[in-house]
Design a protein around this motif. Structure first.
Motif, PDB file in Angstrom:
ATOM      1  N   ASP A  76       0.765  -1.169   0.071  1.00 24.10           N
ATOM      2  CA  ASP A  76       0.071  -0.029   0.014  1.00 24.10           C
ATOM      3  C   ASP A  76       0.943   1.242  -0.034  1.00 24.10           C
ATOM      4  O   ASP A  76       0.361   2.323   0.202  1.00 24.10           O
ATOM      5  N   THR A  77       2.200   1.041  -0.049  1.00 24.08           N
ATOM      6  CA  THR A  77       3.080   2.193  -0.318  1.00 24.08           C
ATOM      7  C   THR A  77       3.767   2.055  -1.526  1.00 24.08           C
ATOM      8  O   THR A  77       4.155   0.885  -1.942  1.00 24.08           O
ATOM      9  N   PRO A  78       4.574   3.216  -1.997  1.00 26.40           N
ATOM     10  CA  PRO A  78       5.541   3.125  -3.023  1.00 26.40           C
ATOM     11  C   PRO A  78       6.719   2.088  -2.911  1.00 26.40           C
ATOM     12  O   PRO A  78       7.106   1.715  -1.902  1.00 26.40           O
ATOM     13  N   TRP A  79       6.691   1.313  -4.027  1.00 27.51           N
ATOM     14  CA  TRP A  79       7.899   0.165  -3.970  1.00 27.51           C
ATOM     15  C   TRP A  79       9.352   0.941  -3.923  1.00 27.51           C
ATOM     16  O   TRP A  79       9.412   2.099  -4.273  1.00 27.51           O
ATOM     17  N   PRO A  80      10.302   0.388  -3.380  1.00 25.38           N
ATOM     18  CA  PRO A  80      11.549   0.867  -3.273  1.00 25.38           C
ATOM     19  C   PRO A  80      12.380   0.780  -4.680  1.00 25.38           C
ATOM     20  O   PRO A  80      11.901   0.138  -5.774  1.00 25.38           O
ATOM     21  N   ASP A  81      12.843   2.036  -4.747  1.00 27.51           N
ATOM     22  CA  ASP A  81      13.778   2.137  -6.097  1.00 27.51           C
ATOM     23  C   ASP A  81      14.307   1.081  -6.731  1.00 27.51           C
ATOM     24  O   ASP A  81      15.076   0.118  -6.065  1.00 27.51           O
ATOM     25  N   GLY A  82      14.168   0.783  -8.028  1.00 24.34           N
ATOM     26  CA  GLY A  82      14.716  -0.327  -8.660  1.00 24.34           C
ATOM     27  C   GLY A  82      13.914  -1.749  -8.628  1.00 24.34           C
ATOM     28  O   GLY A  82      14.095  -2.633  -9.373  1.00 24.34           O
ATOM     29  N   THR A  83      12.806  -1.646  -7.964  1.00 21.10           N
ATOM     30  CA  THR A  83      11.811  -2.708  -7.788  1.00 21.10           C
ATOM     31  C   THR A  83      10.807  -3.120  -8.964  1.00 21.10           C
ATOM     32  O   THR A  83      10.351  -1.775  -9.242  1.00 21.10           O
ATOM     33  N   PRO A  84      10.792  -4.103  -9.775  1.00 17.56           N
ATOM     34  CA  PRO A  84       9.599  -3.907 -10.596  1.00 17.56           C
ATOM     35  C   PRO A  84       8.501  -3.897  -9.870  1.00 17.56           C
ATOM     36  O   PRO A  84       8.047  -4.750  -8.809  1.00 17.56           O
ATOM     37  N   CYS A  85       7.666  -2.809 -10.398  1.00 17.21           N
ATOM     38  CA  CYS A  85       6.414  -2.418  -9.454  1.00 17.21           C
ATOM     39  C   CYS A  85       5.045  -2.543 -10.074  1.00 17.21           C
ATOM     40  O   CYS A  85       4.048  -2.448  -9.644  1.00 17.21           O
ATOM     41  N   TRP A  86       5.125  -2.799 -11.447  1.00 17.21           N
ATOM     42  CA  TRP A  86       4.004  -2.785 -12.163  1.00 17.21           C
ATOM     43  C   TRP A  86       4.324  -3.389 -13.686  1.00 17.21           C
ATOM     44  O   TRP A  86       5.270  -3.574 -13.930  1.00 17.21           O
ATOM     45  N   VAL A  87       3.131  -3.992 -14.063  1.00 22.55           N
ATOM     46  CA  VAL A  87       3.360  -4.408 -15.612  1.00 22.55           C
ATOM     47  C   VAL A  87       1.996  -4.244 -16.379  1.00 22.55           C
ATOM     48  O   VAL A  87       1.129  -3.987 -15.841  1.00 22.55           O
ATOM     49  N   ASP A  88       2.090  -3.721 -17.569  1.00 21.66           N
ATOM     50  CA  ASP A  88       1.079  -3.371 -18.527  1.00 21.66           C
ATOM     51  C   ASP A  88       1.326  -4.014 -19.788  1.00 21.66           C
ATOM     52  O   ASP A  88       2.342  -4.234 -20.396  1.00 21.66           O
ATOM     53  N   LEU A  89      -0.066  -4.143 -20.501  1.00 21.98           N
ATOM     54  CA  LEU A  89       0.063  -4.797 -21.874  1.00 21.98           C
ATOM     55  C   LEU A  89      -0.615  -3.837 -22.558  1.00 21.98           C
ATOM     56  O   LEU A  89      -1.936  -3.275 -22.256  1.00 21.98           O
TER      57      LEU A  89
END
Length: 265
Positions: free
Chosen positions: A5-18
């Protein structure tokens, strides 16, 4: 199973889209295969769809931009708390900005880049949208990896841009390392095997979790997709590479849902 529920740490894959020519076909395919629910973000977002599981976003889906010859592909986005600084680091390290930093209303800021060996990826600076809120469970993303033909150049690039450490898992059969953020594996970097056809470009691959890989592969076939790599047992689960009904490749990996949710830190 991981809740966020909080932003992902820098460098972490955080999202995918198509982004595909026919989002309706994609909804039919992924809705049946992974049980996703879809929420249209409205005309102001070009009817971009949030894909969710139990009310938690796991991926995005949209239509290919009109008049653009962009390939239909799953894009992995890496988190950054300062998009402009990271975009500058990309070019300083020999990468290319395919889409320069742009605001996405109040949702956040994004860019699309390519590393020096040709693998494309997204960058995401969280605003109202942090990225995936559910991972590591069936129907969500389990893993992201970058597969290239020049391992050393790619490793040096991602280390320079994101400060990754690497845990080398290579042996006589393959070259592969996990990318580490604060000592935690967040993704993989591998050398494409010699038997991979030359026309397969360097790429980021998305792995989705399923409870039964063989059953999921059978469903892919029924839904009009194609099997690229037959189900195989690995130390991390039963794996298969497939395409959807519009020819976009992704991977499946077996995972068992945990009885309780774990909040990410």
């Amino acid at each position: 199973m991981t809740l966020r529920d909080t932003p992902w740490p820098d460098g972490t894959p955080c999202w995918v889209d198509l982004m595909v020519p026919d989002p309706r076909m994609a909804m039919d395919f992924y809705g049946a295969l992974l049980g996703w629910q879809f929420t249209d973000q409205g005309d102001e977002s070009d009817n971009y769809l949030m894909c969710s599981v139990d009310g938690r976003a796991v991926a995005g889906l949209g239509g290919s931009p009109a008049g653009e010859d962009a390939p239909a592909v799953w894009t992995t986005y890496l988190a950054t708390s300062d998009l402009d600084r990271t975009a500058a680091a990309v070019t300083d390290a020999g990468g290319t900005l395919l889409v320069p930093p742009v605001d996405v209303m109040a949702h956040g800021r994004m860019a699309v880049a390519a590393d020096p060996v040709g693998a494309a990826f997204g960058l995401w600076q969280a605003g109202g949208h942090i990225g995936a809120r559910l991972t590591d469970t069936p129907s969500s993303v389990l893993w992201n990896e970058c597969m290239v033909r020049d391992f050393d150049t790619a490793r040096d690039f991602y280390a320079a841009v994101f400060g990754y450490g690497f845990d080398d898992m290579s042996d006589d059969q393959y070259t592969y390392a996990t990318m580490l953020v604060d000592g935690r594996p967040v993704g993989g970097l591998g050398l494409l095997p010699d038997d991979v056809p030359a026309d397969v470009p360097p790429h980021w691959m998305v792995y989705f979790g399923v409870p039964d890989t063989d059953a999921a592969v059978a469903e892919v076939d029924r839904l009009g997709g194609r099997v690229l790599a037959d189900p195989t047992d690995t130390p991390y689960g039963r794996y298969s590479m497939v395409t959807d009904n519009q020819g976009v490749s992704f991977s499946l990996l077996s995972v068992t849902a945990e009885p309780e949710l774990t909040a990410a830190t």
